[in-house]
Design an enzyme around this catalytic site. Sequence first.
Site, short mmCIF file in Angstrom:
data_model
loop_
_atom_site.label_atom_id
_atom_site.label_comp_id
_atom_site.label_asym_id
_atom_site.label_seq_id
_atom_site.Cartn_x
_atom_site.Cartn_y
_atom_site.Cartn_z
N ASP A 33 0.85 -1.19 0.00
CA ASP A 33 0.00 0.00 0.00
C ASP A 33 0.89 1.25 0.00
O ASP A 33 1.92 1.29 0.66
CB ASP A 33 -0.91 -0.01 1.23
N GLN A 97 -14.58 2.41 1.17
CA GLN A 97 -13.80 2.08 -0.03
C GLN A 97 -13.48 3.36 -0.80
O GLN A 97 -14.35 4.20 -1.01
CB GLN A 97 -14.60 1.11 -0.92
N HIS A 103 -10.32 -5.15 -3.47
CA HIS A 103 -8.99 -5.43 -2.91
C HIS A 103 -9.10 -5.83 -1.46
O HIS A 103 -9.98 -5.39 -0.74
CB HIS A 103 -8.07 -4.21 -3.05
N HIS A 105 -7.02 -5.74 2.07
CA HIS A 105 -5.88 -5.20 2.82
C HIS A 105 -5.34 -6.32 3.71
O HIS A 105 -6.12 -7.03 4.36
CB HIS A 105 -6.30 -4.06 3.74
#
Length: 117
Positions: A33, A97, A103, A105
């Site tokens: 990230d 989001q 996705h 995390h």
Amino acid sequence: MSLQPDCIFCKIIKGEIPSQKILENEKVLAFRDLHPQAKEHILVIPKFHITSVAHLEKSEMAVMEDLYRATLEIADKMGFRNTGFRTVVNTGQEGGQTVFHLHMHILAGSQVGPRFG
Ligand code: 5GP
Ligand code: ZN
């Protein structure tokens, strides 16, 4: 099963935006990230454009298995399978989001913060 020209994560899949890759196979891509919220903060995404969990058809549920399989592979590789980690999938505007390509995390590597939020 296609990519969307104006999606940040599709651009990462195509290599148009650089990323720090952690794992890639034919189904998923995992990368760090940009703004880590824990010592290790990794995103795992399917390699086709799908907006969110809320957009999954029943026949596409295996996508979540693919994401979790990759998560465990990463947890083994990076050594936090036993010490623990958190998986988070934000869905839609009220779910927090901000990038609308599904996705997961993965947060690990230190005591992760508050339980929710
Ligand atoms: P969301 O809020 O949608 O659950 O999470 C989106 C995540 O994508 C955020 O944690 C944000 O830091 C990350 N992100 C946004 N743009 C980029 C980018 O261009 N590269 C990477 N590696 N991460 C990004
Ligand atoms: Zn996309």
